[in-house]
Design a protein around this motif. Structure first.
Motif, short mmCIF file in Angstrom:
data_model
loop_
_atom_site.label_atom_id
_atom_site.label_comp_id
_atom_site.label_asym_id
_atom_site.label_seq_id
_atom_site.Cartn_x
_atom_site.Cartn_y
_atom_site.Cartn_z
N SER A 156 0.94 -1.33 0.13
CA SER A 156 0.02 0.06 -0.04
C SER A 156 0.91 1.29 -0.11
O SER A 156 0.66 2.18 -0.72
N HIS A 157 1.81 1.36 0.85
CA HIS A 157 2.99 2.49 0.76
C HIS A 157 3.39 2.66 -0.35
O HIS A 157 3.66 3.54 -0.93
N VAL A 158 4.06 1.76 -0.85
CA VAL A 158 4.91 1.64 -2.43
C VAL A 158 3.98 2.04 -3.57
O VAL A 158 4.38 2.86 -4.12
N GLU A 159 2.69 1.53 -3.22
CA GLU A 159 1.68 1.85 -4.24
C GLU A 159 1.33 3.39 -4.46
O GLU A 159 1.28 4.25 -5.42
N PHE A 160 1.15 3.88 -3.15
CA PHE A 160 0.60 5.25 -2.91
C PHE A 160 2.04 6.04 -3.33
O PHE A 160 1.83 7.32 -4.21
N GLY A 161 2.85 5.70 -2.81
CA GLY A 161 4.26 6.65 -2.94
C GLY A 161 4.61 6.65 -4.64
O GLY A 161 5.05 7.91 -4.93
N SER A 162 4.45 5.52 -5.42
CA SER A 162 4.82 5.56 -6.60
C SER A 162 4.04 6.44 -7.54
O SER A 162 4.23 6.93 -8.40
N ARG A 163 2.44 6.52 -6.98
CA ARG A 163 1.38 7.25 -7.75
C ARG A 163 1.88 8.70 -7.34
O ARG A 163 1.60 9.63 -8.37
N VAL A 164 2.23 9.29 -6.15
CA VAL A 164 2.50 10.44 -6.06
C VAL A 164 3.81 11.06 -6.78
O VAL A 164 3.59 12.25 -7.51
N ALA A 165 4.83 10.00 -6.79
CA ALA A 165 5.97 10.36 -7.62
C ALA A 165 5.56 10.85 -9.07
O ALA A 165 6.18 11.36 -9.85
N GLN A 166 4.94 9.76 -9.65
CA GLN A 166 4.55 9.74 -11.07
C GLN A 166 3.57 10.99 -11.39
O GLN A 166 4.06 11.57 -12.28
N GLN A 167 2.63 11.29 -10.55
CA GLN A 167 2.11 12.69 -10.55
C GLN A 167 3.01 13.83 -10.48
O GLN A 167 2.81 14.56 -11.53
N ASN A 168 3.75 13.76 -9.84
CA ASN A 168 4.86 14.97 -9.70
C ASN A 168 5.63 14.87 -10.86
O ASN A 168 6.46 15.85 -11.13
N SER A 169 5.97 13.71 -11.22
CA SER A 169 7.15 13.60 -12.46
C SER A 169 6.53 14.42 -13.76
O SER A 169 7.13 14.58 -14.61
N TRP A 170 5.03 14.51 -13.85
CA TRP A 170 4.60 15.03 -14.73
C TRP A 170 4.08 16.31 -14.69
O TRP A 170 3.33 17.32 -15.46
N ALA A 171 4.12 16.72 -13.53
CA ALA A 171 3.65 18.35 -12.95
C ALA A 171 4.46 19.27 -13.93
O ALA A 171 5.63 19.60 -13.93
N GLU A 172 3.64 20.22 -14.59
CA GLU A 172 4.03 21.37 -15.48
C GLU A 172 4.24 22.61 -14.40
O GLU A 172 5.27 23.28 -14.44
N THR A 173 3.25 22.55 -13.51
CA THR A 173 3.15 23.69 -12.53
C THR A 173 3.30 23.19 -10.97
O THR A 173 2.85 21.93 -10.91
N ASP A 174 3.51 23.93 -10.13
CA ASP A 174 3.16 23.65 -8.59
C ASP A 174 1.73 22.97 -8.48
O ASP A 174 1.42 22.05 -7.56
N ALA A 175 0.91 23.70 -9.23
CA ALA A 175 -0.79 23.44 -9.09
C ALA A 175 -0.98 21.89 -9.41
O ALA A 175 -1.83 21.34 -8.90
N ASP A 176 -0.09 21.44 -10.39
CA ASP A 176 -0.27 19.97 -10.73
C ASP A 176 0.30 19.09 -9.81
O ASP A 176 0.37 17.87 -10.08
N LEU A 177 1.16 19.42 -8.85
CA LEU A 177 1.79 18.55 -8.16
C LEU A 177 0.54 17.77 -6.85
O LEU A 177 -0.51 18.37 -6.81
#
Length: 169
Positions: free
Chosen positions: A132-153
């Protein structure tokens, strides 16, 4: 059943639990030495993996330590990651990496494989919490990896505190 996630200080968690009778995921896993062993095994696998090659391009001297500090803190251990690096560090590390679904899924699979090789506990509640921890963290990292602006984080700005899975009585 998913683990409950909430962000609180280690002192608050201990206080809430009455300061006794609590076994954290960190303690159950074997503490700092076991976490470090796990992160070293995982990092070596990630560096050698063809799917993750573009994300893990070279061995960085302190990467295993930073991974260890983050997971230790998240599982109820010392707050060294927050004190020495701060959560912004993890946002900056993943920003603009453009992590794909295939890479995220491979990251999770390699991490879970590494648990066995590191000799960490294999009981179902512990493994469920880690997954659960790794799934959650990997999804956060993935979202942040595509963020164009801070609002996308992703909105999380503190190391998450992971708990044992909820059990039905």
């Amino acid at each position: 059943m998913p683990c409950r996630l909430y962000v609180e200080s280690r002192d608050d968690a201990l206080s809430r639990a009455g300061g006794q009778g609590i076994t954290t995921l960190y303690e159950h896993a074997g503490g700092e030495q076991a976490r470090h062993r796990l992160e070293e095994i995982f990092y070596s696998k990630a560096l050698a993996d063809p799917v993750l090659k573009s994300l893990f391009t070279e061995r960085r001297p302190h990467h295993v330590d930073h991974l260890t500090w983050f997971t230790a803190e998240s599982f109820g251990g010392p707050d060294r990651f927050t004190r020495e690096l701060g959560f912004q560090h993890i946002i900056d590390v993943h920003r603009y990496l453009k992590i794909t679904d295939e890479q995220r899924e491979r990251f999770v699979a390699l991490y879970m494989e590494s648990l066995d090789e590191a000799g960490l506990p294999d009981n179902e509640p512990f493994r469920e919490a880690v997954r659960s921890h790794v799934e959650f963290g990997s999804r956060v990292a993935q979202q942040n990896s595509w963020a164009e602006t801070d609002a996308d984080l992703h909105p999380i700005r503190n190391v998450p505190r992971w708990q044992w899975p909820a059990t039905s009585s």
